[in-house]
Design an enzyme around this catalytic site. Structure first.
Site, PDB file in Angstrom:
ATOM      1  N   GLU A 150       0.847  -0.981  -0.257  1.00 63.36           N
ATOM      2  CA  GLU A 150      -0.084  -0.117   0.029  1.00 63.36           C
ATOM      3  C   GLU A 150       0.956   1.139  -0.049  1.00 63.36           C
ATOM      4  OE1 GLU A 150      -2.367  -1.831   3.273  1.00 63.36           O
ATOM      5  OE2 GLU A 150      -4.027  -0.902   2.209  1.00 63.36           O
ATOM      6  N   GLU A 159      -3.595  -8.976   3.446  1.00 67.41           N
ATOM      7  CA  GLU A 159      -4.175  -8.822   4.596  1.00 67.41           C
ATOM      8  C   GLU A 159      -5.184  -9.762   4.816  1.00 67.41           C
ATOM      9  OE1 GLU A 159      -3.257  -6.383   2.567  1.00 67.41           O
ATOM     10  OE2 GLU A 159      -2.608  -4.699   3.708  1.00 67.41           O
TER      11      GLU A 159
HETATM   12  C1  LIG Z   1       6.807 -12.009   2.978  1.00 68.89           C
HETATM   13  C2  LIG Z   1       6.756 -13.442   3.345  1.00 68.89           C
HETATM   14  C3  LIG Z   1       5.889 -14.371   2.483  1.00 68.89           C
HETATM   15  C4  LIG Z   1       8.180 -13.926   3.302  1.00 68.89           C
HETATM   16  O1  LIG Z   1       8.478 -15.343   3.562  1.00 68.89           O
HETATM   17  P1  LIG Z   1      10.002 -16.023   3.870  1.00 68.89           P
HETATM   18  O2  LIG Z   1       9.760 -17.413   4.448  1.00 68.89           O
HETATM   19  O3  LIG Z   1      10.648 -15.504   3.267  1.00 68.89           O
HETATM   20  O4  LIG Z   1      10.672 -15.127   5.271  1.00 68.89           O
HETATM   21  P2  LIG Z   1       9.859 -15.379   6.750  1.00 68.89           P
HETATM   22  O5  LIG Z   1      10.946 -16.325   7.429  1.00 68.89           O
HETATM   23  O6  LIG Z   1       8.261 -15.590   6.777  1.00 68.89           O
HETATM   24  O7  LIG Z   1      10.462 -13.921   7.320  1.00 68.89           O
HETATM   25  C5  LIG Z   1      11.484 -13.599   7.831  1.00 68.89           C
HETATM   26  C6  LIG Z   1      11.265 -13.006   9.446  1.00 68.89           C
HETATM   27  O8  LIG Z   1      10.552 -11.791   9.145  1.00 68.89           O
HETATM   28  C7  LIG Z   1       9.307 -11.987   9.941  1.00 68.89           C
HETATM   29  N1  LIG Z   1       8.481 -11.197   9.176  1.00 68.89           N
HETATM   30  C8  LIG Z   1       7.762 -11.177   8.140  1.00 68.89           C
HETATM   31  N2  LIG Z   1       6.890 -10.143   7.870  1.00 68.89           N
HETATM   32  C9  LIG Z   1       6.561  -9.814   9.090  1.00 68.89           C
HETATM   33  C10 LIG Z   1       5.387  -9.153   9.543  1.00 68.89           C
HETATM   34  N3  LIG Z   1       4.738  -8.353   8.757  1.00 68.89           N
HETATM   35  N4  LIG Z   1       5.485  -8.605  11.131  1.00 68.89           N
HETATM   36  C11 LIG Z   1       6.413  -9.285  11.630  1.00 68.89           C
HETATM   37  N5  LIG Z   1       7.533 -10.276  11.413  1.00 68.89           N
HETATM   38  C12 LIG Z   1       7.472 -10.550  10.149  1.00 68.89           C
HETATM   39  C13 LIG Z   1       9.002 -13.460  10.037  1.00 68.89           C
HETATM   40  O9  LIG Z   1       8.407 -13.801  11.226  1.00 68.89           O
HETATM   41  C14 LIG Z   1      10.484 -13.917   9.977  1.00 68.89           C
HETATM   42  O10 LIG Z   1      10.905 -13.879  11.545  1.00 68.89           O
HETATM   43  P3  LIG Z   1      11.557 -15.171  12.329  1.00 68.89           P
HETATM   44  O11 LIG Z   1      10.670 -16.176  12.237  1.00 68.89           O
HETATM   45  O12 LIG Z   1      12.790 -15.391  11.491  1.00 68.89           O
HETATM   46  O13 LIG Z   1      11.725 -14.489  13.757  1.00 68.89           O
HETATM   47  C15 LIG Z   1       6.415 -13.672   4.939  1.00 68.89           C
HETATM   48  O14 LIG Z   1       7.306 -13.124   5.780  1.00 68.89           O
HETATM   49  C16 LIG Z   1       4.936 -13.265   4.935  1.00 68.89           C
HETATM   50  O15 LIG Z   1       3.985 -13.690   4.819  1.00 68.89           O
HETATM   51  N6  LIG Z   1       4.902 -12.184   5.728  1.00 68.89           N
HETATM   52  C17 LIG Z   1       3.798 -11.730   6.523  1.00 68.89           C
HETATM   53  C18 LIG Z   1       3.191 -10.448   5.405  1.00 68.89           C
HETATM   54  C19 LIG Z   1       1.584 -10.123   5.650  1.00 68.89           C
HETATM   55  O16 LIG Z   1       0.934 -10.785   6.006  1.00 68.89           O
HETATM   56  N7  LIG Z   1       1.573  -8.903   5.797  1.00 68.89           N
HETATM   57  C20 LIG Z   1       0.134  -7.981   6.174  1.00 68.89           C
HETATM   58  C21 LIG Z   1       0.238  -7.482   7.544  1.00 68.89           C
HETATM   59  S1  LIG Z   1      -1.110  -6.610   7.826  1.00 68.89           S
HETATM   60  C22 LIG Z   1      -0.844  -5.140   7.194  1.00 68.89           C
HETATM   61  O17 LIG Z   1       0.250  -4.717   6.719  1.00 68.89           O
HETATM   62  C23 LIG Z   1      -1.839  -4.011   7.734  1.00 68.89           C
HETATM   63  C24 LIG Z   1      -1.675  -2.884   7.307  1.00 68.89           C
HETATM   64  C25 LIG Z   1      -2.347  -1.725   7.840  1.00 68.89           C
HETATM   65  C26 LIG Z   1      -3.691  -1.472   7.394  1.00 68.89           C
HETATM   66  C27 LIG Z   1      -4.532  -0.362   7.990  1.00 68.89           C
HETATM   67  C28 LIG Z   1      -3.928   0.625   8.704  1.00 68.89           C
HETATM   68  C29 LIG Z   1      -2.680   0.325   9.175  1.00 68.89           C
HETATM   69  C30 LIG Z   1      -2.019  -0.692   8.568  1.00 68.89           C
HETATM   70  C31 LIG Z   1      -3.302  -4.565   8.318  1.00 68.89           C
HETATM   71  C32 LIG Z   1      -3.170  -4.527   9.756  1.00 68.89           C
HETATM   72  O18 LIG Z   1      -2.358  -3.695  10.301  1.00 68.89           O
HETATM   73  O19 LIG Z   1      -4.212  -4.992  10.409  1.00 68.89           O
END
Ligand SMILES: CC(C)(COP(=O)(O)OP(=O)(O)OC[C@H]1O[C@@H](n2cnc3c(N)ncnc32)[C@H](O)[C@@H]1OP(=O)(O)O)[C@@H](O)C(=O)NCCC(=O)NCCSC(=O)/C(=C/c1ccccc1)CC(=O)O
Length: 256
Positions: free
Chosen positions: A110, A130
């Protein structure tokens, strides 16, 4: 520090810097970004900004879902406050370039949508995921995505939460350019310097005409852009632009 900020040659560089968490946004980063956008708006020396993430794996994966605190305020007070803290959507007339250096997911996607130009490294992936974590693309993603790319592709991304890669993003017009990861920042810098070399008021007016005009009937958009042309007609920079052309020299912009 969650966000780095520096400026050079009229270009602001904003780098989300929490690579261990995929540059997701913790509350400190959100607060810092709000300060930075205010500085970008108010500092006349800044003409264009480049937003990117540290490392080569991720631009930003949205909210840090492990550090999201329980709400401190009721939704009404947040809703009725002016503007969004993270995305300077529609109120920023200086151009923003998003250099997507990997995952642009959730709130990260976004933020990219709130920028005027999106370029990406060949390993970038894009998604509004999301719905997979029981939230909503609430940083304008539900509005900006269907306006940025064909509706069928936007709806598929919004409803499935599936990601697309850089090649597909380029094909559907979500990004303008794809480059190799090691070349991304050089490419972004060249683009930013081209924009920063143009007359600053003209660049802001062009963005304002295009962004606001998109929401108007064509006739109103044409009238609005003609007014903006008139506003620029009397600037010192316009005289300088025409004189510099005639004298075969580089113009010296004053921003007035
Ligand atoms: C992107 C991925 C698919 C990558 O996967 P990959 O396997 O390559 O890597 P991971 O092992 O998953 O990630 C490494 C490490 O980083 C941590 N990580 C990654 N993303 C996040 C995150 N968003 N928050 C916290 N930590 C994160 C992960 O846990 C690993 O840590 P470790 O285990 O090594 O300690 C994959 O990472 C993935 O799918 N990530 C999540 C993406 C996601 O779902 N994003 C949406 C979040 S909700 C949002 O953004 C909102 C925005 C908003 C809306 C309105 C107003 C304000 C904000 C909605 C909301 O907040 O409600």
């Amino acid at each position: 520090m969650g966000v780095d900020f520096n400026k050079e040659d009229h270009v602001a560089y904003i780098t989300l810097n929490r690579p261990d968490t995929m540059n997701s946004l913790d509350p400190e980063s959100v607060a810092r970004l709000a300060e930075i956008w205010a500085e970008v708006v108010n500092d006349d020396d800044i003409r264009v900004s480049v937003l990117t993430g540290a490392g080569e794996k991720s631009f930003c994966t949205g909210t840090d879902m492990k550090k999201t605190p329980p709400p401190e305020e009721c939704m009404a007070s947040i809703w009725l406050r002016e503007g969004q803290p993270i995305v300077p959507h529609m109120k920023m007339w200086k151009p923003l370039i998003c250099a997507v250096n990997g995952y642009a997911v959730g709130g990260g996607m976004e933020m990219a949508l709130a920028c005027d130009l999106r370029i990406a490294s060949s390993n970038a992936k894009f998604g509004l995921t999301e719905v997979k974590v029981a939230s909503l693309a609430g940083l304008n993603g539900t509005q900006c995505m269907p306006r940025a790319i064909p509706q069928a592709v936007a709806m598929k991304m919004l409803l499935t939460g599936e990601m697309i890669d850089a090649k597909e993003a380029h094909r559907v017009g979500l990004i303008s350019d794809v480059v190799e990861p090691g070349e991304l920042m050089d490419f972004a810098k060249k683009l930013a310097l081209k924009i920063a070399g143009n007359a600053p008021l003209s660049v802001k007016a062009a963005k304002q005409a295009a962004v606001m005009g998109l929401e108007m009937p064509l006739e109103h958009g044409i009238a609005f852009s003609h007014l903006l042309w008139g506003v620029l007609r009397d600037t010192e920079d316009r005289k300088e632009g025409f004189t510099a052309f005639a004298e075969k020299r580089a113009p010296q912009w004053k921003g007035r």
